[in-house]
Design an enzyme around this catalytic site. Structure first.
Site, PDB file in Angstrom:
ATOM      1  N   ASP A  21       0.818  -1.046   0.054  1.00  0.00           N
ATOM      2  CA  ASP A  21       0.043   0.050  -0.003  1.00  0.00           C
ATOM      3  C   ASP A  21       0.711   1.243  -0.001  1.00  0.00           C
ATOM      4  O   ASP A  21       2.072   1.223   0.735  1.00  0.00           O
ATOM      5  CB  ASP A  21      -0.970  -0.081   1.284  1.00  0.00           C
ATOM      6  CG  ASP A  21      -2.078   0.912   1.065  1.00  0.00           C
ATOM      7  OD1 ASP A  21      -2.228   1.399  -0.117  1.00  0.00           O
ATOM      8  OD2 ASP A  21      -2.699   1.174   2.259  1.00  0.00           O
ATOM      9  N   GLY A  22       0.425   2.223  -0.668  1.00  0.00           N
ATOM     10  CA  GLY A  22       1.049   3.530  -0.599  1.00  0.00           C
ATOM     11  C   GLY A  22       1.677   4.159  -1.768  1.00  0.00           C
ATOM     12  O   GLY A  22       2.181   5.171  -1.919  1.00  0.00           O
ATOM     13  N   ASN A  23       1.343   3.505  -2.742  1.00  0.00           N
ATOM     14  CA  ASN A  23       1.658   3.779  -4.265  1.00  0.00           C
ATOM     15  C   ASN A  23       1.273   5.194  -4.594  1.00  0.00           C
ATOM     16  O   ASN A  23       2.086   6.173  -5.172  1.00  0.00           O
ATOM     17  CB  ASN A  23       1.287   2.912  -5.407  1.00  0.00           C
ATOM     18  CG  ASN A  23       1.901   1.626  -5.245  1.00  0.00           C
ATOM     19  OD1 ASN A  23       2.787   1.209  -4.568  1.00  0.00           O
ATOM     20  ND2 ASN A  23       1.476   0.629  -6.019  1.00  0.00           N
ATOM     21  N   ARG A  34      -0.726   9.255  -9.924  1.00  0.00           N
ATOM     22  CA  ARG A  34      -0.812   8.138  -9.313  1.00  0.00           C
ATOM     23  C   ARG A  34      -0.117   6.911  -9.995  1.00  0.00           C
ATOM     24  O   ARG A  34       0.335   6.183  -9.331  1.00  0.00           O
ATOM     25  CB  ARG A  34      -2.277   7.656  -9.002  1.00  0.00           C
ATOM     26  CG  ARG A  34      -2.832   8.618  -8.047  1.00  0.00           C
ATOM     27  CD  ARG A  34      -4.454   8.246  -7.883  1.00  0.00           C
ATOM     28  NE  ARG A  34      -4.361   6.826  -7.187  1.00  0.00           N
ATOM     29  CZ  ARG A  34      -4.541   6.598  -5.822  1.00  0.00           C
ATOM     30  NH1 ARG A  34      -4.017   7.364  -4.936  1.00  0.00           N
ATOM     31  NH2 ARG A  34      -4.368   5.294  -5.669  1.00  0.00           N
ATOM     32  N   HIS A  38       2.641   3.532  -8.960  1.00  0.00           N
ATOM     33  CA  HIS A  38       2.079   1.963  -9.480  1.00  0.00           C
ATOM     34  C   HIS A  38       3.489   1.367  -9.883  1.00  0.00           C
ATOM     35  O   HIS A  38       3.688   0.283  -9.787  1.00  0.00           O
ATOM     36  CB  HIS A  38       0.829   1.916 -10.149  1.00  0.00           C
ATOM     37  CG  HIS A  38      -0.411   2.116  -9.390  1.00  0.00           C
ATOM     38  ND1 HIS A  38      -0.600   1.668  -8.090  1.00  0.00           N
ATOM     39  CD2 HIS A  38      -1.398   2.805  -9.626  1.00  0.00           C
ATOM     40  CE1 HIS A  38      -1.747   2.333  -7.445  1.00  0.00           C
ATOM     41  NE2 HIS A  38      -2.304   2.996  -8.577  1.00  0.00           N
ATOM     42  N   SER A  66      -7.523  -5.357  -5.267  1.00  0.00           N
ATOM     43  CA  SER A  66      -8.772  -5.911  -4.581  1.00  0.00           C
ATOM     44  C   SER A  66      -9.997  -5.929  -5.246  1.00  0.00           C
ATOM     45  O   SER A  66     -10.185  -4.881  -6.195  1.00  0.00           O
ATOM     46  CB  SER A  66      -8.773  -5.231  -3.079  1.00  0.00           C
ATOM     47  OG  SER A  66      -9.379  -3.802  -3.216  1.00  0.00           O
ATOM     48  N   GLU A  68     -12.532  -4.471  -3.893  1.00  0.00           N
ATOM     49  CA  GLU A  68     -12.931  -3.219  -4.081  1.00  0.00           C
ATOM     50  C   GLU A  68     -12.210  -2.123  -4.665  1.00  0.00           C
ATOM     51  O   GLU A  68     -12.773  -0.885  -5.115  1.00  0.00           O
ATOM     52  CB  GLU A  68     -12.748  -2.608  -2.415  1.00  0.00           C
ATOM     53  CG  GLU A  68     -13.623  -3.422  -1.492  1.00  0.00           C
ATOM     54  CD  GLU A  68     -13.503  -4.947  -1.093  1.00  0.00           C
ATOM     55  OE1 GLU A  68     -12.126  -5.190  -1.416  1.00  0.00           O
ATOM     56  OE2 GLU A  68     -14.504  -5.535  -0.715  1.00  0.00           O
ATOM     57  N   TRP A  70     -12.058  -2.243  -7.723  1.00  0.00           N
ATOM     58  CA  TRP A  70     -12.644  -2.100  -9.162  1.00  0.00           C
ATOM     59  C   TRP A  70     -13.521  -0.952  -9.063  1.00  0.00           C
ATOM     60  O   TRP A  70     -14.089  -0.366 -10.039  1.00  0.00           O
ATOM     61  CB  TRP A  70     -13.624  -3.267  -9.398  1.00  0.00           C
ATOM     62  CG  TRP A  70     -12.904  -4.644  -9.764  1.00  0.00           C
ATOM     63  CD1 TRP A  70     -13.003  -5.581  -9.067  1.00  0.00           C
ATOM     64  CD2 TRP A  70     -12.418  -4.735 -10.906  1.00  0.00           C
ATOM     65  NE1 TRP A  70     -12.298  -6.634  -9.739  1.00  0.00           N
ATOM     66  CE2 TRP A  70     -11.887  -6.213 -11.002  1.00  0.00           C
ATOM     67  CE3 TRP A  70     -12.055  -3.910 -12.292  1.00  0.00           C
ATOM     68  CZ2 TRP A  70     -11.070  -6.734 -12.071  1.00  0.00           C
ATOM     69  CZ3 TRP A  70     -11.338  -4.675 -12.953  1.00  0.00           C
ATOM     70  CH2 TRP A  70     -11.055  -5.811 -12.915  1.00  0.00           C
ATOM     71  N   ARG A  72     -12.475   2.324  -8.128  1.00  0.00           N
ATOM     72  CA  ARG A  72     -11.610   3.336  -8.263  1.00  0.00           C
ATOM     73  C   ARG A  72     -11.875   4.039  -9.750  1.00  0.00           C
ATOM     74  O   ARG A  72     -12.686   2.997 -10.393  1.00  0.00           O
ATOM     75  CB  ARG A  72     -10.168   2.895  -8.291  1.00  0.00           C
ATOM     76  CG  ARG A  72      -9.544   2.519  -6.786  1.00  0.00           C
ATOM     77  CD  ARG A  72      -8.139   2.275  -6.804  1.00  0.00           C
ATOM     78  NE  ARG A  72      -7.629   2.336  -5.598  1.00  0.00           N
ATOM     79  CZ  ARG A  72      -6.400   2.028  -5.155  1.00  0.00           C
ATOM     80  NH1 ARG A  72      -5.549   2.449  -5.943  1.00  0.00           N
ATOM     81  NH2 ARG A  72      -6.358   1.825  -3.773  1.00  0.00           N
ATOM     82  N   LEU A 132      10.567 -20.343  -4.996  1.00  0.00           N
ATOM     83  CA  LEU A 132       9.506 -19.699  -4.342  1.00  0.00           C
ATOM     84  C   LEU A 132       8.154 -19.938  -5.101  1.00  0.00           C
ATOM     85  O   LEU A 132       8.097 -19.681  -6.481  1.00  0.00           O
ATOM     86  CB  LEU A 132       9.839 -18.340  -4.370  1.00  0.00           C
ATOM     87  CG  LEU A 132       8.712 -17.265  -3.938  1.00  0.00           C
ATOM     88  CD1 LEU A 132       8.510 -17.309  -2.392  1.00  0.00           C
ATOM     89  CD2 LEU A 132       9.257 -15.811  -4.346  1.00  0.00           C
TER      90      LEU A 132
HETATM   91  C1  IPE Z   1      -5.366  -2.829  -0.199  1.00  0.00           C
HETATM   92  O1  IPE Z   1      -5.247  -1.439  -0.335  1.00  0.00           O
HETATM   93  C2  IPE Z   1      -5.608  -3.664  -1.373  1.00  0.00           C
HETATM   94  C3  IPE Z   1      -4.037  -3.686  -2.027  1.00  0.00           C
HETATM   95  C4  IPE Z   1      -3.116  -3.279  -1.740  1.00  0.00           C
HETATM   96  C5  IPE Z   1      -4.277  -4.388  -3.479  1.00  0.00           C
HETATM   97  P1  IPE Z   1      -6.210  -0.273  -0.467  1.00  0.00           P
HETATM   98  O2  IPE Z   1      -5.451   0.934  -0.597  1.00  0.00           O
HETATM   99  O3  IPE Z   1      -7.122  -0.716  -1.404  1.00  0.00           O
HETATM  100  O4  IPE Z   1      -6.981  -0.474   0.971  1.00  0.00           O
HETATM  101  P2  IPE Z   1      -7.835   0.718   1.698  1.00  0.00           P
HETATM  102  O5  IPE Z   1      -8.955   0.927   0.929  1.00  0.00           O
HETATM  103  O6  IPE Z   1      -6.903   1.662   1.962  1.00  0.00           O
HETATM  104  O7  IPE Z   1      -8.147  -0.110   3.058  1.00  0.00           O
HETATM  105  C1  IPE Z   2      -1.509   0.216  -3.368  1.00  0.00           C
HETATM  106  O1  IPE Z   2      -1.161   1.547  -3.346  1.00  0.00           O
HETATM  107  C2  IPE Z   2      -1.778  -0.481  -4.746  1.00  0.00           C
HETATM  108  C3  IPE Z   2      -3.243  -0.782  -5.149  1.00  0.00           C
HETATM  109  C4  IPE Z   2      -4.133  -0.847  -4.160  1.00  0.00           C
HETATM  110  C5  IPE Z   2      -3.538  -1.085  -6.268  1.00  0.00           C
HETATM  111  P1  IPE Z   2      -2.580   2.779  -3.519  1.00  0.00           P
HETATM  112  O2  IPE Z   2      -3.059   2.932  -4.952  1.00  0.00           O
HETATM  113  O3  IPE Z   2      -3.712   2.250  -2.482  1.00  0.00           O
HETATM  114  O4  IPE Z   2      -2.080   3.758  -2.679  1.00  0.00           O
HETATM  115  P2  IPE Z   2      -2.447   4.930  -1.734  1.00  0.00           P
HETATM  116  O5  IPE Z   2      -3.067   4.158  -0.402  1.00  0.00           O
HETATM  117  O6  IPE Z   2      -3.481   5.796  -2.496  1.00  0.00           O
HETATM  118  O7  IPE Z   2      -1.458   5.696  -1.241  1.00  0.00           O
HETATM  119 MG    MG Z   3      -4.020   2.498  -0.460  1.00  0.00          MG
END
Ligand code: IPE
Ligand code: IPE
Ligand code: MG
Length: 249
Positions: A21-23, A34, A38, A66, A68, A70, A72, A132
């Site tokens: 998370d955090g991209n 964004r 990624h 995830s 969820e 979808w 976005r 792996l």
């Molecule tokens: C969780 O990250 C899903 C993935 C890393 C693929 P999200 O960024 O979608 O999670 P929430 O919505 O902040 O909980």
């Molecule tokens: C995680 O990064 C990757 C995916 C969920 C696809 P995010 O896209 O959720 O990055 P933030 O949370 O918005 O920083």
């Molecule tokens: Mg995120």
């Protein structure tokens, strides 16, 4: 001392799961769109997968997209699907060199045809690799998986393939998309969020949880080693007392 030197070689977790998370926030910090986050995140996937293969980890499960997600904006979803295709093309030779077998969990029927085909090719190509197992959770959520598992179990009972009473914990595990895999020993989540976000709810029952503030594109091999060292210093009691564990060891 480097984190790698602190890793106890005979206590490597068999299965590490990561919520990457955090991209998006990484991109924002750098004044970029964004998608650049990624793309940078894919580089981290490459580094961490290579490190996991070298350490002798058996399963590395990465939460890539995830159910969820979808929801976005369409342009981000489309760009992510295209990035997946590009990444598979680019990374398959490395997977082959490192003896890594690609696996997927999730509702792949929702992926665009071209993305699904590319994955199927790579799954096939790497299927004989014995190092792996890299498990990508794609269009995955735990509630989707559990719902699907319950439908399957109910169908099997209705068709007389099994008795309801035969559905024990092992049977439930076998209905999950992770059938045959050990449960994760360690779950890592990056980006300073303290939640599971619908990931492996059944399988994480006794996983050790590790949270770091680092954003996924900034998460490096040293951070990965540090998480493993931290894990190796946990006492996994599985409901027992410390005294019982001492007697058993
Ligand atoms: C969780 O990250 C899903 C993935 C890393 C693929 P999200 O960024 O979608 O999670 P929430 O919505 O902040 O909980
Ligand atoms: C995680 O990064 C990757 C995916 C969920 C696809 P995010 O896209 O959720 O990055 P933030 O949370 O918005 O920083
Ligand atoms: Mg995120």
């Amino acid at each position: 001392m480097q984190a790698l030197d602190q890793i106890i070689k005979d206590r490597i977790p068999a299965h590490v799961a990561i919520i990457m998370d955090g991209n998006g926030r990484w991109a924002k910090q750098h004044g970029l769109q964004r998608m650049f986050g990624h793309k940078q995140g894919v580089k981290t996937v490459h580094e961490i997968t290579t490190a996991a293969a070298k350490l002798g980890i058996q399963y590395l499960t990465l939460y890539a997209f995830s159910t969820e997600n979808w929801n976005r904006p369409k342009e981000e979803v489309d760009a992510l699907m295209a990035l997946l295709v590009e990444t598979i093309k680019q990374e398959t030779p490395t997977l082959m060199n490192n003896n890594v077998r690609l696996m997927t969990i999730g509702d792949l029927s929702r992926l665009p045809e071209v993305t699904r085909q590319k994955f199927e090719q790579c799954l096939e190509q790497t299927s004989h690799n014995t190092g792996l197992n890299l498990v990508l959770a794609l269009s995955y959520s735990s509630r989707w998986e559990i719902t699907h598992a319950m439908q399957q179990a109910a169908t099997d009972v209705a068709q007389g393939k099994r008795d309801a009473a035969s559905i024990d914990e092992q049977a439930v595990s076998d209905y999950m998309t992770t059938a045959g895999m050990p449960d994760p020993d360690l779950l890592i989540r990056t980006s300073g969020e303290y939640r599971i976000s619908n990931f492996l709810l059944w399988q994480l029952a006794y996983a050790e949880l590790y949270f770091t503030d680092k954003l996924w594109p900034d998460f490096c091999v040293e951070d990965f080693y540090a998480a493993i060292v931290d894990y190796q210093h946990r006492e996994r009691r599985f409901g027992k007392t410390s005294e019982q564990l001492e007697v058993e060891s």
